[in-house]
Structure formats: structure tokens, C-alpha cells
Design an enzyme around this catalytic site. Structure first.
Site, PDB file in Angstrom:
ATOM      1  N   GLY A 249       0.756  -1.247   0.000  1.00 40.11           N
ATOM      2  CA  GLY A 249       0.000   0.000   0.000  1.00 40.11           C
ATOM      3  C   GLY A 249       0.784   1.293   0.000  1.00 40.11           C
ATOM      4  N   GLU A 283       3.957  -6.756   1.541  1.00 37.87           N
ATOM      5  CA  GLU A 283       3.418  -7.072   0.211  1.00 37.87           C
ATOM      6  C   GLU A 283       3.386  -5.825  -0.665  1.00 37.87           C
ATOM      7  OE1 GLU A 283      -0.513  -8.519   1.078  1.00 37.87           O
ATOM      8  OE2 GLU A 283       0.219 -10.140   2.351  1.00 37.87           O
ATOM      9  N   PRO A 284       4.519  -5.168  -0.857  1.00 38.06           N
ATOM     10  CA  PRO A 284       4.487  -3.945  -1.668  1.00 38.06           C
ATOM     11  C   PRO A 284       4.360  -4.247  -3.162  1.00 38.06           C
ATOM     12  CG  PRO A 284       6.749  -4.458  -1.039  1.00 38.06           C
ATOM     13  CD  PRO A 284       5.883  -5.527  -0.417  1.00 38.06           C
ATOM     14  N   ARG A 286       2.924  -1.343  -5.870  1.00 35.80           N
ATOM     15  CA  ARG A 286       3.097  -0.068  -6.569  1.00 35.80           C
ATOM     16  C   ARG A 286       4.441   0.594  -6.277  1.00 35.80           C
ATOM     17  NH1 ARG A 286      -1.552   3.222  -7.716  1.00 35.80           N
ATOM     18  NH2 ARG A 286      -2.581   2.100  -6.054  1.00 35.80           N
ATOM     19  N   ARG A 322      -6.440   3.512 -15.599  1.00 40.13           N
ATOM     20  CA  ARG A 322      -6.485   4.234 -14.320  1.00 40.13           C
ATOM     21  C   ARG A 322      -7.119   5.635 -14.426  1.00 40.13           C
ATOM     22  NH1 ARG A 322      -2.722   5.467 -11.360  1.00 40.13           N
ATOM     23  NH2 ARG A 322      -3.694   4.763  -9.444  1.00 40.13           N
ATOM     24  N   TYR A 326     -10.300   5.710 -12.109  1.00 41.85           N
ATOM     25  CA  TYR A 326     -10.112   6.389 -10.810  1.00 41.85           C
ATOM     26  C   TYR A 326      -9.855   7.879 -10.946  1.00 41.85           C
ATOM     27  CZ  TYR A 326      -8.388   1.554  -9.890  1.00 41.85           C
ATOM     28  OH  TYR A 326      -8.210   0.205  -9.815  1.00 41.85           O
ATOM     29  N   CYS A 353     -14.228   4.123 -28.570  1.00 31.52           N
ATOM     30  CA  CYS A 353     -15.527   4.769 -28.750  1.00 31.52           C
ATOM     31  C   CYS A 353     -16.253   4.949 -27.419  1.00 31.52           C
ATOM     32  CB  CYS A 353     -16.368   3.956 -29.710  1.00 31.52           C
ATOM     33  SG  CYS A 353     -15.502   3.691 -31.246  1.00 31.52           S
ATOM     34  N   GLU A 354     -15.705   5.741 -26.546  1.00 29.56           N
ATOM     35  CA  GLU A 354     -16.287   6.046 -25.240  1.00 29.56           C
ATOM     36  C   GLU A 354     -15.779   7.418 -24.835  1.00 29.56           C
ATOM     37  OE1 GLU A 354     -17.550   3.853 -22.487  1.00 29.56           O
ATOM     38  OE2 GLU A 354     -17.199   1.875 -23.349  1.00 29.56           O
ATOM     39  N   TYR A 382      -0.244  -1.421 -12.076  1.00 29.93           N
ATOM     40  CA  TYR A 382      -1.666  -1.382 -12.432  1.00 29.93           C
ATOM     41  C   TYR A 382      -1.893  -0.743 -13.799  1.00 29.93           C
ATOM     42  CZ  TYR A 382      -1.663  -2.508  -7.513  1.00 29.93           C
ATOM     43  OH  TYR A 382      -1.392  -3.115  -6.316  1.00 29.93           O
TER      44      TYR A 382
HETATM   45  N1  LLP Z   1      -1.618  -6.939  -0.729  1.00 24.70           N
HETATM   46  C1  LLP Z   1      -2.930  -7.030  -0.960  1.00 24.70           C
HETATM   47  C2  LLP Z   1      -3.706  -8.030  -0.213  1.00 24.70           C
HETATM   48  C3  LLP Z   1      -3.543  -6.182  -1.897  1.00 24.70           C
HETATM   49  O1  LLP Z   1      -4.846  -6.262  -2.104  1.00 24.70           O
HETATM   50  C4  LLP Z   1      -2.763  -5.227  -2.595  1.00 24.70           C
HETATM   51  C5  LLP Z   1      -3.361  -4.321  -3.581  1.00 24.70           C
HETATM   52  C6  LLP Z   1      -1.375  -5.179  -2.330  1.00 24.70           C
HETATM   53  C7  LLP Z   1      -0.836  -6.048  -1.389  1.00 24.70           C
HETATM   54  C8  LLP Z   1      -0.435  -4.240  -3.035  1.00 24.70           C
HETATM   55  O2  LLP Z   1      -0.771  -2.917  -2.809  1.00 24.70           O
HETATM   56  P1  LLP Z   1       0.216  -1.763  -3.348  1.00 24.70           P
HETATM   57  O3  LLP Z   1       1.491  -1.873  -2.585  1.00 24.70           O
HETATM   58  O4  LLP Z   1       0.411  -1.998  -4.800  1.00 24.70           O
HETATM   59  O5  LLP Z   1      -0.522  -0.515  -3.073  1.00 24.70           O
HETATM   60  N2  LLP Z   1      -5.752  -0.896  -9.254  1.00 24.70           N
HETATM   61  C9  LLP Z   1      -5.563   0.103  -8.210  1.00 24.70           C
HETATM   62  C10 LLP Z   1      -4.844  -0.453  -7.009  1.00 24.70           C
HETATM   63  C11 LLP Z   1      -5.501  -1.683  -6.412  1.00 24.70           C
HETATM   64  C12 LLP Z   1      -4.716  -2.309  -5.293  1.00 24.70           C
HETATM   65  C13 LLP Z   1      -5.294  -3.620  -4.899  1.00 24.70           C
HETATM   66  N3  LLP Z   1      -4.611  -4.320  -3.864  1.00 24.70           N
HETATM   67  C14 LLP Z   1      -4.836   1.292  -8.816  1.00 24.70           C
HETATM   68  O6  LLP Z   1      -4.556   1.272 -10.004  1.00 24.70           O
HETATM   69  O7  LLP Z   1      -4.577   2.267  -8.115  1.00 24.70           O
END
Ligand code: LLP
Length: 428
Positions: A249, A283-284, A286, A322, A326, A353-354, A382
Site C-alpha cells: 500500500g 506485500e508492496p 506499486r 487508471r 479512478y 468509442c467512449e 496497475y
Molecule cells: N496486498 C494485498 C492483499 C492487496 O490487495 C494489494 C493491492 C497489495 C498487497 C499491493 O498494494 P500496493 O502496494 O500496490 O498498493 N488498481 C488500483 C490499485 C488496487 C490495489 C489492490 N490491492 C490502482 O490502479 O490504483
């Protein structure tokens, strides 16, 4: 702020050399030309740097870094990370298969996900993953039964919903009581007690994930504190755990955000678990890959209407969803340094076409003409993974760069691929 400084802050793997945008010592126009359409490019050294930054920051605390491959499932990236010692967080049987194929050892894989099917649970058991993050009491019982049938015990962390707001976009928050994720905090103890009695379950830890693009470590601290309190209550009742999985996250800079440093994040987490005999699991996604990737696109057409400058690209919402999904902001820069040319507002759109197929409104950009190329920055997370083939648009290829070399890690798809993947029923 000038273009070069913006690049340095948001996407340091990309820079202009002799006026041309490069990454990993490669002129990105060469990749766009070879792709003959939109293309993703990832700088592998930068991916490794991101991973190493986590490793360095968490030194002194036993830690397992499980890259969340949902952010980018390129096998080249998985291999580079696995070779450096990373584990992976997967959320489906498909991701598990890809991770194993890329050479990630099963005993470094966390299997997360709110709705794992029996088939996926069996795949996790048969692969022998490090840990399954269980999200419901029902899933726990199913997993135990499936493990017993196979003469195995599944190492499990219960993903608990700490009921903490991650302070991020509503649509990517996951740790509030009303979000669909995790076991309700108030019910967790009872479910741990139950888990301790199940023969197919090896209770390994607690887990959480409160959201993505987190901009303030205070939210992580609050969530960790709740998890720690739970850990201590469980310990007092004789439930001994060994892993403290805080999910992913950590945010990145897309525009002008100032996300927390990995160091500050690590200090927060280390303080939260101080004195616990545990391995921290991260669990990084992004933060490791986001800034290392770009989507390359070419101007197809320019049109002026209602006083607006429309720049129509060969990339669309099917390639990078994205902004449409979002309202996310991605920096857009030309592949050729515009020097002192004036930047004026433009509507950046794709050919789908949107009306939602719009990347940016009133975005200052230098003069552009058909054939000119641009890059969407911070598209390493993503981006490609969320692509579709809407409007009969083959998925954009993906290229990786390092030390002046580049290759397609996902080669361009042809129309024939689209045709071959469908079949006409014999009875038609
Ligand atoms: N662990 C779990 C259980 C998750 O659901 C996620 C992301 C992560 C780790 C990794 O999170 P990160 O470090 O990447 O923030 N599609 C969206 C983001 C959705 C994230 C879903 N879960 C976007 O484009 O912003």
C-alpha cells in the site's frame, strides 16, 4: 516545476539524453517504433532498486518481502526480484502459476484474496506456498478439510480487517469495517480459537492490507497497533504466531504528492512490532514497480473544437485504465525534449468509442503533431495488468530495458492472435 525536475522526482529511471527520452540506456522511441502501437516499458534496474530500498530499510528486523504481483506480472520483473531474494504475493491460481513459472520458490509465496475457490486452495496446497491469507471462517474450514484430504497442513495467516481508514481514495481502501476484505476485528479472536482446533491448519500469523497509494504512515501505525493488540491477546490465550503480515500500500509520487519514505515506513513498522518475536511480511506492489514503467504512445491526430486542443493518441483506456476508472493522474511527457517550446492546455484522448477514453483534460503540453510520441509515466503498476482488448485492440506489448539493452517481455500481439483465440461452434 520544469520537466527535468518533474522526471527526477516522479520517475528517476527516465531522463532525456541528447534530447531524447531514455531509460536503462535505451532510446524509448526505438521501442515505440518496433511495437508499431502503444507499448509498456520497464526499467529493470529501477525495479531492483525499489526492492533493495525495502530490504535496506527493514534491516535488523526479520522480514520477508513478498512483491504484490497484481501490480505488474511481467515474468522478467518476477525473475529479477526472485533472483534478488524476493517472495511474491499472489491473488489467484493464475498468478500462482505465473510466479512458479518465473522461478519464484513456492516457500516464498503468500496466497491472498477475498474469494479463493477450492481449486485455488488445492493449487496453493499442492505448490506448498509459504502462507495462505485466509479471509473468512468458511474459507478456513474448507482449507483445513482440503489439506487433511491431502495429508497436509496449510500455513495460514488470518487477514484481519483492522477497521482503519488508510486515508487514500475511497475506491482503493480495503481496511474499513465496511470494506469487503478480511475477518471482522471483533470476531478475529474467536476464529483464531477455532483455527487452533482444525487439523489441516498451521496457524502462522496475522495479516492485513488497509489500502493502496497510502500517503501517511500514521494510518499504517494505527492499523499495526490494532494487529499487535490482537497478537498479544492471542498470545495470552496460548495462540503463538510467528508472522506479522502488514500487506502493501505504500504510495508513490504521480503528480505533486510527497509520499512517505520507505525508511519512515520501516521505522513505523519496526516500532509497532518492537519486542514481538516475529517475521514481518510485506506485500508492496506499486512502490516497487510504479515509477519504473511508462506507457509509450504516438499522436494519431490533432483536432481543435470548442476552443480545445484535442490530442488523439494510439493508446486508449483499454491500455491504461487508471485515468478513466479512478480519475488517476499520470504525467505525460514527449519523447523528444521540447526545449523552450510553450506548453499549452490539451485534451489527451484515445481512439476508443467512449467519452471516458480520456487520459487528461486541460493538460499543459508542448506543441504536438501526428507521429510525435509521448510517454505516460508511473505506469509500471496497475497498467498493463489492467489492460483489455476492448474495441479489438490487441494488448500493448511490454518491453524491459537494462544496461542499454531492451527486449519485448510480452511481444506485440497480432490480429491473428485475436482471431485464433475464438472458435466457431461446430453447430453454427
Ligand atoms: N496486498 C494485498 C492483499 C492487496 O490487495 C494489494 C493491492 C497489495 C498487497 C499491493 O498494494 P500496493 O502496494 O500496490 O498498493 N488498481 C488500483 C490499485 C488496487 C490495489 C489492490 N490491492 C490502482 O490502479 O490504483
Amino acid at each position: 516545476m520544469d520537466l527535468h525536475n518533474r522526471l527526477k522526482l516522479a520517475a528517476p529511471a527516465f531522463s532525456y539524453v541528447d534530447g531524447r527520452l531514455t531509460a536503462g540506456g535505451v532510446d524509448l522511441a526505438a521501442i515505440a517504433d518496433a511495437a508499431r502501437g502503444p507499448a509498456y516499458v520497464y526499467a529493470l534496474d529501477a525495479v531492483l532498486e525499489g526492492f533493495n530500498a525495502f530490504r535496506t530499510a527493514f534491516a535488523g528486523q526479520p522480514t520477508r518481502i513478498c512483491y504484490a504481483m497484481k501490480a505488474n506480472d511481467s515474468v522478467a520483473i518476477l525473475k529479477v526480484l526472485a533472483d534478488a531474494g524476493a517472495g511474491v504475493d499472489v491473488v489467484s491460481g493464475g498468478e500462482l502459476a505465473l510466479a512458479l513459472a518465473a522461478g519464484v520458490p513456492a516457500d516464498r509465496i503468500v496466497f491472498s484474496g477475498v474469494g479463493k475457490t477450492d481449486r485455488e486452495l488445492v493449487e496453493a496446497l499442492e505448490a506448498g506456498v509459504m502462507q495462505v491469507n485466509v479471509e473468512t471462517a468458511y474459507e478456513l474450514e474448507r482449507l483445513s478439510a482440503l489439506a487433511v484430504e491431502r495429508g497436509k497442513r496449510a500455513a495460514v495467516a488470518l487477514r484481519v480487517n483492522p477497521d482503519v481508514d488508510a486515508g487514500t481514495l475511497d475506491v482503493i481502501s480495503t481496511g474499513r469495517a465496511t470494506d469487503k476484505f478480511g475477518i471482522a476485528y471483533d470476531e478475529a479472536e474467536a476464529i483464531y480459537a477455532k483455527a487452533a482446533t482444525l487439523p489441516g491448519i498451521d496457524l502462522a500469523g496475522v495479516a492485513m492490507h488497509i489500502g493502496s497509494q497510502i500517503a501517511d504512515v500514521a494510518h499504517c501505525a494505527a492499523a499495526c497497533a490494532k494487529l499487535r493488540a490482537l497478537w498479544e491477546r492471542l498470545a495470552a490465550n496460548g495462540v503463538r504466531l510467528r508472522r506479522f503480515d502488514i500487506g502493501g500500500g505504500l504510495g508513490i509520487r504521480y503528480r505533486d504528492e510527497t509520499p512517505p519514505s520507505i525508511q519512515a515506513y520501516a521505522e513505523t513498522v519496526k516500532a509497532a512490532v518492537a519486542g514481538l518475536d516475529c517475521e514481518v511480511v510485506l506485500e508492496p506492489g506499486r512502490r516497487i514497480v510504479g515509477p519504473t514503467g511508462a506507457l509509450l504512445a504516438e499522436v494519431v491526430s490533432i483536432k481543435h473544437a470548442a476552443g480545445l486542443r484535442f490530442v488523439i493518441l494510439n493508446a486508449a483506456m483499454n491500455d491504461l485504465i487508471r485515468p478513466a476508472l479512478y480519475k488517476a493522474w499520470h504525467e505525460i511527457v514527449p519523447l523528444v525534449d521540447p526545449g523552450d517550446a510553450p506548453w499549452t492546455p490539451a485534451e489527451i484522448v484515445g481512439p476508443v468509442c467512449e467519452s471516458t477514453d480520456k487520459f487528461a483534460a486541460a493538460r499543459p503540453l508542448p506543441p504536438l503533431k501526428p507521429g510525435d510520441k509521448v510517454a505516460f509515466l508511473c505506469a509500471g503498476a496497475y497498467g498493463a495488468v489492467m489492460a483489455s482488448e476492448y474495441n479489438g485492440r490487441p494488448r500493448a506489448p511490454e518491453a524491459v530495458v537494462r544496461n542499454g539493452q531492451w527486449s519485448f517481455s510480452r511481444p506485440p500481439r497480432q490480429y491473428d492472435d485475436l482471431i485464433r483465440e475464438q472458435s466457431l461452434p461446430a453447430w453454427l
